[in-house]
Write an enzyme that holds these catalytic residues in place. Sequence first.
Site, short mmCIF file in Angstrom:
data_model
loop_
_atom_site.label_atom_id
_atom_site.label_comp_id
_atom_site.label_asym_id
_atom_site.label_seq_id
_atom_site.Cartn_x
_atom_site.Cartn_y
_atom_site.Cartn_z
N ASP A 188 -46.27 20.34 13.20
CA ASP A 188 -45.52 21.41 13.59
C ASP A 188 -44.28 21.41 12.83
O ASP A 188 -43.97 20.28 12.73
CB ASP A 188 -45.45 21.86 15.39
CG ASP A 188 -46.71 22.25 15.93
OD1 ASP A 188 -47.69 22.79 15.20
OD2 ASP A 188 -46.79 22.07 17.06
N GLU A 238 -61.21 12.74 20.67
CA GLU A 238 -59.89 12.45 20.08
C GLU A 238 -59.01 11.91 21.29
O GLU A 238 -59.02 12.40 22.40
CB GLU A 238 -59.39 13.79 19.90
CG GLU A 238 -57.98 13.87 19.39
CD GLU A 238 -57.44 15.26 18.87
OE1 GLU A 238 -58.11 15.96 18.07
OE2 GLU A 238 -56.24 15.54 19.25
N PHE A 255 -49.23 26.27 27.42
CA PHE A 255 -49.53 25.46 26.12
C PHE A 255 -50.52 26.24 25.35
O PHE A 255 -50.16 26.08 24.05
CB PHE A 255 -50.47 24.11 26.69
CG PHE A 255 -50.93 23.00 25.72
CD1 PHE A 255 -49.88 22.75 24.75
CD2 PHE A 255 -52.21 22.80 25.47
CE1 PHE A 255 -50.40 21.77 23.90
CE2 PHE A 255 -52.73 22.06 24.51
CZ PHE A 255 -51.75 21.38 23.63
N SER A 304 -67.58 13.91 18.93
CA SER A 304 -66.44 13.16 18.57
C SER A 304 -65.25 13.22 19.87
O SER A 304 -65.42 14.31 20.25
CB SER A 304 -65.88 13.41 17.15
OG SER A 304 -65.67 14.82 17.09
N HIS A 315 -66.30 18.33 19.15
CA HIS A 315 -65.01 17.48 19.23
C HIS A 315 -64.30 17.66 20.48
O HIS A 315 -63.84 18.58 20.96
CB HIS A 315 -63.99 17.84 18.01
CG HIS A 315 -62.86 16.70 17.98
ND1 HIS A 315 -63.12 15.56 17.37
CD2 HIS A 315 -61.66 16.99 18.28
CE1 HIS A 315 -61.91 15.06 17.23
NE2 HIS A 315 -61.17 15.96 17.97
C1 LIG Z 1 -58.20 19.38 15.57
C2 LIG Z 1 -56.46 19.31 15.21
C3 LIG Z 1 -55.87 18.13 15.41
C4 LIG Z 1 -54.55 18.05 15.45
N1 LIG Z 1 -53.84 16.89 15.43
C5 LIG Z 1 -52.50 16.81 15.47
C6 LIG Z 1 -51.90 15.58 15.38
O1 LIG Z 1 -52.58 14.65 15.35
N2 LIG Z 1 -50.66 15.64 15.14
C7 LIG Z 1 -49.60 16.75 15.17
O2 LIG Z 1 -48.47 16.82 15.12
N3 LIG Z 1 -50.49 17.95 15.20
C8 LIG Z 1 -51.77 17.83 15.38
N4 LIG Z 1 -52.46 19.33 15.13
C9 LIG Z 1 -51.44 20.77 15.25
C10 LIG Z 1 -51.21 20.97 13.87
O3 LIG Z 1 -50.55 19.95 13.17
C11 LIG Z 1 -50.24 22.28 14.19
O4 LIG Z 1 -51.38 23.36 14.54
C12 LIG Z 1 -49.78 22.56 12.64
O5 LIG Z 1 -48.75 23.50 13.13
C13 LIG Z 1 -50.56 23.16 11.66
O6 LIG Z 1 -51.23 22.52 10.83
P1 LIG Z 1 -52.42 22.41 9.96
O7 LIG Z 1 -52.87 21.22 9.29
O8 LIG Z 1 -53.42 23.47 10.46
O9 LIG Z 1 -51.77 23.56 9.00
P2 LIG Z 1 -52.05 24.30 7.54
O10 LIG Z 1 -53.47 24.44 7.36
O11 LIG Z 1 -51.11 23.85 6.27
O12 LIG Z 1 -51.10 25.60 7.86
C14 LIG Z 1 -51.24 26.42 9.11
C15 LIG Z 1 -50.77 28.08 8.87
O13 LIG Z 1 -49.54 28.12 8.56
C16 LIG Z 1 -49.49 28.97 7.30
N5 LIG Z 1 -48.62 28.23 6.57
C17 LIG Z 1 -48.67 26.60 6.01
N6 LIG Z 1 -48.03 26.45 5.08
C18 LIG Z 1 -47.02 27.39 4.95
C19 LIG Z 1 -46.03 27.51 4.19
N7 LIG Z 1 -45.54 26.64 3.35
N8 LIG Z 1 -45.40 28.64 4.20
C20 LIG Z 1 -45.76 29.65 5.01
N9 LIG Z 1 -46.80 29.42 5.92
C21 LIG Z 1 -47.52 28.32 6.00
C22 LIG Z 1 -50.77 29.19 6.86
O14 LIG Z 1 -50.83 30.67 7.05
C23 LIG Z 1 -51.46 28.28 7.81
O15 LIG Z 1 -52.86 28.91 8.10
C24 LIG Z 1 -53.95 19.25 15.39
C25 LIG Z 1 -54.40 20.60 15.34
C26 LIG Z 1 -55.76 20.46 15.38
C27 LIG Z 1 -56.69 21.69 15.53
#
Ligand SMILES: Cc1cc2nc3c(=O)[nH]c(=O)nc-3n(C[C@H](O)[C@H](O)[C@H](O)COP(=O)(O)OP(=O)(O)OC[C@H]3O[C@@H](n4cnc5c(N)ncnc54)[C@H](O)[C@@H]3O)c2cc1C
Length: 302
Positions: A113, A22, A223, A20, A273
């Site tokens: 983030d 991105e 990064f 896949s 990916h």
């Molecule tokens: C494959 C991939 C694609 C991505 N694509 C994008 C994109 O298109 N756009 C973008 O902006 N970013 C993207 N990201 C980055 C991602 O948004 C960041 O890494 C973000 O900081 C965490 O997102 P997540 O979905 O893993 O969060 P989550 O799984 O919700 O949380 C990550 C960690 O933070 C902690 N956490 C979560 N919620 C809370 C809370 N309420 N209080 C305290 N701790 C908490 C937990 O320990 C958790 O393990 C991508 C990352 C990956 C790996």
Amino acid sequence: MQHHPSSSETPAAQHAIDLSFELFPARTPEAETALHETVDQLSRLKPRFMSVTYGAGGTTQDRTLGMLQHLVNAKVPAAGHLTCVGAPRSAVNEMVGRYLQAGVRHIVALRGDPQGGLDQPFVPHPEGYANAAALVKGIRAITEIEISVAAYPEKHPQSPDIATDLDMLRAKVDNGANRAITQFFFDNDLFYRYLDRVRARGITVPVVPGIMPIVSFARIRSFAEKCGATVPTRLADRFSGCDNDPERHMAVAAEVAAEQVTALREQGVRQFHFYTLNRADLVFAICALLGIEGAAAKRCAA
Ligand SMILES: Cc1cc2nc3c(=O)[nH]c(=O)nc-3n(C[C@H](O)[C@H](O)[C@H](O)COP(=O)(O)OP(=O)(O)OC[C@H]3O[C@@H](n4cnc5c(N)ncnc54)[C@H](O)[C@@H]3O)c2cc1C
């Protein structure tokens, strides 16, 4: 060494490799035209899907959607990334509706983030989803389409420990995610160890390694540090002397990525990916080294 298949979806004999790609949405009309050409080229490698990133807080909403619409029109299986940071649930749900309307049948569900960066605590919007697990639940309440989520072999930088990180992945899967895609990593042992922990935690969905080609070794270190990923010192040796030689840098980047994928394949991993950085040339160079059908021919024609 243990055998580490990442996927049980398709028999390895039928699909020796499953890719896949991105992409990020283009910023200018010229870049958009170039990106359409990139899509055209990459689609020859027959990826399982191509995904389009989403600016946290919705900053790229229309451009992400426009690119997804292009993929759907080109009959490329399209996955739309979607973040929930800084937005009420209603706005995020509306975006899900727009994706469905455009014909998108796969969402990569992410928290995003924090607005001030990863060294700031994440504060959910007062009417927003609390994290990616809550977002997955929200999407599942709307639609049955495919959902992928993020996973972190070296844990997310904001997770206090690996157990909390795995709990979060488990919650995302329990709420309906079908696949995890990892943050990039350069040391495969980190992935194998992570996968063992994921399976031990009772998480059975495919965990697809995210492969990041190093287009600039000078920039990857800072990064990677932000993302919580380690850059092994052996890579510094591989890229030494490449700074002022873009062609050599590109060749080494392709070799390093292809070697990583080859080693993972030898351990039974079948799905990959690629963070393409919108660079079809680089992806083709890697795929040609991997002997993937269609890649060598394109390189010769280029
Ligand atoms: C494959 C991939 C694609 C991505 N694509 C994008 C994109 O298109 N756009 C973008 O902006 N970013 C993207 N990201 C980055 C991602 O948004 C960041 O890494 C973000 O900081 C965490 O997102 P997540 O979905 O893993 O969060 P989550 O799984 O919700 O949380 C990550 C960690 O933070 C902690 N956490 C979560 N919620 C809370 C809370 N309420 N209080 C305290 N701790 C908490 C937990 O320990 C958790 O393990 C991508 C990352 C990956 C790996």
